[in-house]
Scaffold this motif. Structure first.
Motif, PDB file in Angstrom:
ATOM      1  N   ALA A 165     -19.123  12.001   7.814  1.00 27.55           N
ATOM      2  CA  ALA A 165     -18.155  11.685   8.876  1.00 27.55           C
ATOM      3  C   ALA A 165     -16.764  12.181   8.477  1.00 27.55           C
ATOM      4  N   ASP A 166     -16.393  11.946   7.207  1.00 24.84           N
ATOM      5  CA  ASP A 166     -15.088  12.432   6.729  1.00 24.84           C
ATOM      6  C   ASP A 166     -14.998  13.948   6.830  1.00 24.84           C
ATOM      7  N   LYS A 186     -14.554  15.025  10.385  1.00 22.20           N
ATOM      8  CA  LYS A 186     -13.177  14.786  10.844  1.00 22.20           C
ATOM      9  C   LYS A 186     -12.246  15.885  10.323  1.00 22.20           C
ATOM     10  N   GLN A 187     -12.445  16.222   9.031  1.00 19.66           N
ATOM     11  CA  GLN A 187     -11.562  17.223   8.421  1.00 19.66           C
ATOM     12  C   GLN A 187     -11.678  18.596   9.074  1.00 19.66           C
ATOM     13  N   GLN A 208     -12.067  19.411  12.160  1.00 22.40           N
ATOM     14  CA  GLN A 208     -11.319  19.532  13.417  1.00 22.40           C
ATOM     15  C   GLN A 208     -11.807  20.697  14.278  1.00 22.40           C
ATOM     16  N   THR A 227     -17.592  16.931  19.638  1.00 27.99           N
ATOM     17  CA  THR A 227     -17.509  15.467  19.581  1.00 27.99           C
ATOM     18  C   THR A 227     -18.789  14.867  19.023  1.00 27.99           C
ATOM     19  N   GLU A 284     -20.240   7.936  15.352  1.00 25.03           N
ATOM     20  CA  GLU A 284     -20.730   7.570  14.034  1.00 25.03           C
ATOM     21  C   GLU A 284     -22.104   6.905  14.188  1.00 25.03           C
TER      22      GLU A 284
END
Lengths: 399, 399
Positions: A307-308, A311-312, A314, A319, A322
């Motif tokens: 998940a991290d 997100k990183q 971008q 989309t 979780e």
């Protein structure tokens, strides 16, 4: 020699999982594709000890076994399910070669060509493949993050009077989402009223993340059972112990189990009884619940790591939610992207995933989704794979 | 809940083998029924060592495997078959859950409802059950002690143009007889000419009795292969190593294997890879040929013991031939005797066998035959069982 194959042959043409499993054998590929557990967590020593106990019990352990499966293991699973509030006896249960075989055997005794089966949108691709091989007509029910949309289900139950409704309500493959209690109860009520059998596929139920006080009772546990139950429930040791032992189980009304056992007798007489006996010894002498809790925590860590990473990155227009448990992220890309094409680029760059289109029942389904497994790779593998995937994404995403 | 089973359900109604396997679990019964190997000959220690080697190789041994089966085991089987004059590669081979699954998977990709399959008269009952479950029309070909009668086969090939001809040419189940070379060649020629695929089921080929210089080449080995072969060959480790490992193999044209692998992917993804890896290690580090020679000799002793017992009984009007290999005696009783009825008396007296009617494709087949296994019981068991059987015989045979 001019071969005269059956008309059924074309239904086996989709072989996405098979090709995926082949890909993962190449060491140069970092695979987010297959639903593979983390190998480093397999309880190798405990399995070795369990096997030694099986052989120590004598030669009879190596003889033919019952089609229904090794009775002590069925009894152990009953006890284990009992602690989750599910009361079943060994007569309500059949051991199978993974839960895949449970899906196949139920189809074999329940589905005629032309019968309608309702499925989630999206759902497990290899179940779709089995249903198609029996000539079933597959219809998707609209599904949101709380589960099947009841209005759409009700309308399609009336329209199609389907024999079967196939669901993965707890940590779906491919979406990782879990149904609300209200949807579970609603689907059960609607299906019972329309005499539609529910096949509840639950390979991931033990792999729950987040708030420990939140529980997801199986639809099977909400039903009257075993006699006259309208739910057939299947699960497996593949995700909690190890896949190589290929042992799943299916629980249902004893009439259904009896018929499935007859179909299994024709299919393969019985599954590996050496594996079944090993699992029995493992359940008797090993802290399986403790092991599952360990695996669950490790997978939650890996889920958060991915998940991290997501997100990183971008990635514009990409989309995802979780996962609440299980093994997968489900990504939606901009409509212009065909993830089947993206996969070719990705594999060239040394990373794999599963294009989403395989998880939809209908032709002309969205081609801009993809499934990513987060359990198999360690942190370094995930980071490296995401870097490669980002390179592939750059070729299709507009900055 | 009103269940709506498939029309296919009725085809699974015959469950003779299943009931037999259940009978054999009762300790009070001496069973000549199931085709069970002698447990005391299982190479338990060697299997234990092989398993230890598998686990010592690391966690990856417990991961998902290929649908086609563990590649090193396929390679080992190829080498082993090579020493019998059969040249195949791993691409011509699929590993299955016993050879039962090979019969099922071939039917799944080759047989449509209404297709004709020719079989021996009599033949393996669980193969009949599989074929029926796919809606095949079964037609028996006259069979004498040298194999299928070529004139009858030729006539039925013309009349029915069958898709498949199913045979057990080497130590038949249930008769224990072996086809002559001339019949093997003749059937191959006739089937090739009529584009009828041969399914050669060979679980017993290694268990040969009598003159060691007499050999029985498989029909597969007489064919051009692998490409365009008109023979699909299946065998198993169940009779030579142990049934609990549930590992068989099937060899055929790579096109057929590819399609069967896709059907297997839907059926169960893959068979136990733990068992397959164990068998690979066993083939590498254990004298399998020596073990088979030991088992073969022991079974020949047991066959002669049962033959002596049968001679001593002097049951009026009961005839049989000495098996040339395998696991079974096939008895013909006076026409007035229904062995299904005899079985009920026999079980009351504590002994079991298989009534012969299950081994015939057609209704209204002879009801005065029976199959008796000689491999599972030791000498004392055989003597005691024969005594009980004699008591049962007395109730139906006229002195």
């Amino acid at each position: 020699m001019n071969y005269r194959f059956s008309t059924r042959l074309d239904t086996f043409s989709s072989s996405a999982v098979r090709e995926i499993l082949k890909l993962t054998q190449k060491k140069s590929i970092i695979s987010f594709a297959g639903g593979l557990p983390a190998e480093e967590h397999f309880p190798v020593a405990a399995i070795g000890e369990a096997f030694d106990r099986v052989l120590a019990a004598g030669n009879k352990a190596l003889q033919y076994g019952l089609t229904e499966g090794y009775l002590p293991l069925r009894e152990s699973i009953c006890k284990w399910m009992g602690r989750k509030g599910i009361t079943v006896t060994p007569d309500d249960m059949l051991l199978t070669t993974g839960s895949q075989q449970a899906i196949d055997l139920l189809s074999r005794i329940y589905i005629d060509a032309g019968d309608v089966i309702l499925v989630e949108k999206p759902t497990y691709l290899s179940a779709l493949q089995v249903f198609r091989s029996y000539g079933a007509t597959l219809v998707s029910v609209e599904t949101d993050e709380d589960g099947m949309v009841l209005e759409d289900l009700e309308s399609k139950l009336k329209q199609y009077r389907p024999k079967l409704v196939y669901v993965i309500p707890t940590f779906s493959n491919p979406t990782g989402q879990a149904w609300s209690l209200e949807r579970r109860q609603g689907v059960l009520k609607l299906c019972r009223e329309s005499d539609s059998l529910i096949l509840e596929d639950d390979p991931y139920g033990e792999l729950k993340f987040g708030d420990a006080s939140v529980t997801y009772p199986s639809i099977f546990s909400l039903d009257q059972h075993p006699a006259g139950s309208c739910v057939v429930y299947t699960s497996t040791f593949s995700k909690t112990v190890a896949p190589a032992l290929r042992t799943g189980w299916v629980m249902a009304d004893p009439d259904i189990i009896r018929h499935m056992a007859r179909a299994k007798q024709a299919a393969d007489l019985h599954s590996s009884s050496l594996d079944q006996q090993t699992l029995y010894q493992l359940m008797e002498h090993f802290d399986l619940d403790g092991h599952i809790e360990f695996v669950r925590k490790e997978y939650e860590i890996r889920m958060r790591q991915m998940a991290d990473q997501l997100k990183q990155q971008q990635w514009p227009g990409v989309t995802w939610n979780e996962p609440k448990g299980g093994m997968f992220f489900w990504l939606e890309l901009p409509e212009s992207v065909d993830t089947g094409e993206l996969l070719k680029t990705a594999v060239d760059l040394g990373v794999a995933f599963v294009p989403g289109v395989s998880f939809f029942a209908e032709d002309n389904s969205p081609r801009n989704r993809m499934r990513m497994n987060f359990t198999h790779n360690d942190f370094e593998g995930t980071v490296a794979g995401m870097k490669r995937l980002s390179q592939a994404m750059e070729t299709v995403l507009v900055k």
